[in-house]
Design a protein around this motif. Structure first.
Motif, PDB file in Angstrom:
ATOM      1  N   GLU A   1     -25.651  13.778   7.750  1.00 57.14           N
ATOM      2  CA  GLU A   1     -26.494  13.009   8.583  1.00 57.14           C
ATOM      3  C   GLU A   1     -27.910  13.262   8.384  1.00 57.14           C
ATOM      4  O   GLU A   1     -28.803  12.424   8.114  1.00 57.14           O
ATOM      5  CB  GLU A   1     -26.156  13.113   9.961  1.00 57.14           C
TER       6      GLU A   1
ATOM      7  N   ALA B   1     -24.659   4.054   5.994  1.00 55.83           N
ATOM      8  CA  ALA B   1     -24.490   5.374   5.517  1.00 55.83           C
ATOM      9  C   ALA B   1     -23.895   6.287   6.741  1.00 55.83           C
ATOM     10  O   ALA B   1     -22.960   7.144   6.891  1.00 55.83           O
ATOM     11  CB  ALA B   1     -25.505   5.961   4.503  1.00 55.83           C
TER      12      ALA B   1
ATOM     13  N   GLN C   1     -14.021   5.819   2.973  1.00 57.14           N
ATOM     14  CA  GLN C   1     -15.360   6.042   3.523  1.00 57.14           C
ATOM     15  C   GLN C   1     -16.329   6.718   2.992  1.00 57.14           C
ATOM     16  O   GLN C   1     -17.494   6.439   3.066  1.00 57.14           O
ATOM     17  CB  GLN C   1     -14.939   6.322   4.936  1.00 57.14           C
TER      18      GLN C   1
ATOM     19  N   ASN D   1     -23.919   3.538   0.122  1.00 55.09           N
ATOM     20  CA  ASN D   1     -25.300   3.235   0.731  1.00 55.09           C
ATOM     21  C   ASN D   1     -26.176   4.181   0.676  1.00 55.09           C
ATOM     22  O   ASN D   1     -27.347   3.862   0.621  1.00 55.09           O
ATOM     23  CB  ASN D   1     -24.531   2.950   2.265  1.00 55.09           C
TER      24      ASN D   1
ATOM     25  N   PHE E   1     -20.079   5.719   1.936  1.00 52.99           N
ATOM     26  CA  PHE E   1     -20.981   6.605   2.347  1.00 52.99           C
ATOM     27  C   PHE E   1     -22.061   6.721   1.098  1.00 52.99           C
ATOM     28  O   PHE E   1     -23.251   6.644   1.195  1.00 52.99           O
ATOM     29  CB  PHE E   1     -20.751   7.906   2.928  1.00 52.99           C
TER      30      PHE E   1
ATOM     31  N   ASN F   1     -20.641   5.250   7.723  1.00 56.15           N
ATOM     32  CA  ASN F   1     -19.504   5.743   7.168  1.00 56.15           C
ATOM     33  C   ASN F   1     -19.120   7.152   7.375  1.00 56.15           C
ATOM     34  O   ASN F   1     -17.769   7.716   7.258  1.00 56.15           O
ATOM     35  CB  ASN F   1     -19.968   5.844   5.568  1.00 56.15           C
ATOM     36  N   LEU F   2     -19.897   7.829   8.109  1.00 60.40           N
ATOM     37  CA  LEU F   2     -19.673   9.579   8.390  1.00 60.40           C
ATOM     38  C   LEU F   2     -18.870   9.677   9.768  1.00 60.40           C
ATOM     39  O   LEU F   2     -18.329  10.749   9.991  1.00 60.40           O
ATOM     40  CB  LEU F   2     -20.952  10.307   8.352  1.00 60.40           C
TER      41      LEU F   2
ATOM     42  N   THR G   1     -19.009  11.540  -4.108  1.00 61.33           N
ATOM     43  CA  THR G   1     -18.414  11.755  -2.615  1.00 61.33           C
ATOM     44  C   THR G   1     -17.112  11.582  -2.621  1.00 61.33           C
ATOM     45  O   THR G   1     -16.394  12.214  -1.823  1.00 61.33           O
ATOM     46  CB  THR G   1     -19.152  11.109  -1.460  1.00 61.33           C
TER      47      THR G   1
ATOM     48  N   ARG H   1     -21.213  17.735   8.247  1.00 62.44           N
ATOM     49  CA  ARG H   1     -21.561  16.559   8.668  1.00 62.44           C
ATOM     50  C   ARG H   1     -22.755  16.333   9.193  1.00 62.44           C
ATOM     51  O   ARG H   1     -23.463  15.326   9.050  1.00 62.44           O
ATOM     52  CB  ARG H   1     -20.250  15.980   9.735  1.00 62.44           C
TER      53      ARG H   1
END
Length: 424
Positions: A413, A396, A300, A307, A304, A399-400, A284, A409
């Motif tokens: 999620e 996580a 971040q 985690n 993400f 972090n988004l 990522t 996005r």
């Protein structure tokens, strides 16, 4: 104490600390609004429970209102890795709602994944027919392609942030490299674990022998490294190269602690980072780097992936006790049988003294493994491991928050929620 500051890992007192994003679009530390699909959905609270360093506010979808109830502060936990209290709302999805389907989740990058599938065998190379046969065996075993899917989703989400209109060649090559490295690690894992089944099919070493399996894994690592070097991005080369080192560190750490009932949760999380989360985090972050976003955003995305990877590993370790061999595609409770102490076992050991005796005897008595499995289930190990998985999922989602709202996005999620749905 040995420190690896570049990786944000403290090997002594805490594990995998969370870095603040610092971007202007970060959500409030006490309330958040969750977005699903390609547009926002209003939600309302249905309850709250606490664990780790923060309280969780559970949600259900509601077409009329959106409320968030801040949770009372609690002291932070070393395992959580947070220096301050946070409250996060996680939608646990009611039974009346349809579950998240992984294929649907990746629909926004379906064309990218199809192109990857078409290219995988060709980039392995055709120097040796046996290696090609081995690659075909594991590529055709029906993997989820989660890691390259994440690469594409993060690539698209961060490309929007950076103003890129389409993905670069580097984005696409990175996804292929990540899947090759993951596949090579699976081949080697099956050799080390002496597993004869993977995703319901015979493993490479079962079909072709241990020698060919080891060489096939080595070849795929080498081929991935060659393509990685040709990306000519030193930051990404260092990032992904560290992953291969982490794989070996994780295997050594696991092998040195078999049947050891004194393994601490921090040790388990670090081993899980090495074996699972390191690759996801590098995937990522590498995607974000090729989108040329700010350093804070790339970090971040690393957090993400870390985690999410840890949450996935904890869930996998839970399923090892709650699903059948047919569901898992491999023997159930296989880790425990081989002496690998995972989160459910660590938690159950706190309440079941007899469990320590059984494990340290290496299940020498008939029926002792079944007894140990039941103790893990009845001793609170599953429940507390579920809480740990949700804790990492909270991080996580946080972090988004530096990404712009988009379908990409939302899919990221939903990936977090998909993982939790596996243990709902």
């Amino acid at each position: 104490m040995m420190m690896m500051s570049c990786r944000n890992i403290d090997l002594g007192t805490s594990v995998l600390d969370l870095m603040p994003c610092g971007c202007s679009c970060s959500s409030s530390p006490t309330t958040r609004r969750i977005f699903f699909g390609k547009c926002s959905k209003t939600v309302s609270t249905i309850g709250r429970r606490s664990y780790g360093a923060g309280n969780v506010v559970f949600l259900r979808r509601d077409s009329h209102s959106c409320r968030a109830i801040p949770a009372k502060p609690k002291e932070s936990s070393l395992v959580n890795g947070l220096g301050e209290d946070k409250s996060v709302m996680i939608n646990l999805r009611q039974e009346s709602k349809k579950p998240i389907i992984l294929e649907n989740l990746f629909e926004v990058v379906a064309d990218d994944l199809q192109s990857l599938n078409d290219n995988l065998l060709s980039i392995v190379g055709a120097e040796n027919p046996v290696l090609i046969s081995a690659a075909e065996q594991i590529f055709s075993a029906g993997g989820k392609r989660m890691r390259p899917g994440l690469v594409f989703l993060v690539s698209q989400a961060t490309a929007e942030l950076a103003g890129l209109k389409e993905l670069t060649v580097e984005h696409r090559r990175l996804a292929e490299i990540i899947e090759m490295i993951h596949t090579a690690s699976l081949i080697h894992d099956d050799v080390l674990d002496e597993s004869d089944m993977r995703r319901g099919k015979e493993t490479v070493h079962e079909l072709f022998g241990t020698r060919v399996a080891v060489l096939a894994g080595d070849f795929m690592f080498a081929q991935a490294s060659w393509y990685l070097a040709n990306l000519e991005n030193l930051q990404v080369i260092k990032l992904i190269s560290q992953v291969i080192k982490d794989f070996a560190s994780g295997e050594i750490k696991q092998a040195s602690s078999l049947f050891d009932c004194d393994v601490k949760l921090d040790d388990y999380l670090l081993k899980s980072y090495y074996k699972t989360a390191s690759l996801v985090a590098a995937s990522t972050k590498g995607a974000a780097i090729f989108s040329r976003v700010e350093t804070e955003v790339a970090e971040q995305m690393y957090q993400f992936g870390k985690n999410l990877g840890l949450s996935f590993q904890v869930v996998d370790d839970i399923l090892d006790f709650t699903q059948s061999s047919e569901q898992l595609g491999k023997p159930a409770a296989n880790d425990l049988a081989k002496g690998n102490i995972t989160a459910p076992v660590i938690f159950a050991l706190e309440n079941e003294p007899r469990l320590r005796e059984i494990i340290e005897s290496e299940f020498c008595e008939p029926g002792s493994l079944d007894e140990a499995i039941e103790m893990v289930r009845s001793g609170g190990g599953i429940k507390r491991a579920q809480e740990l998985a949700k804790e990492k999922a909270e991080l996580a989602l946080k972090n988004l928050s530096c990404l712009p709202r988009s379908g990409f996005r939302s899919a990221l999620e939903d990936m977090v929620m998909f993982n939790l749905e596996r243990i709902d």
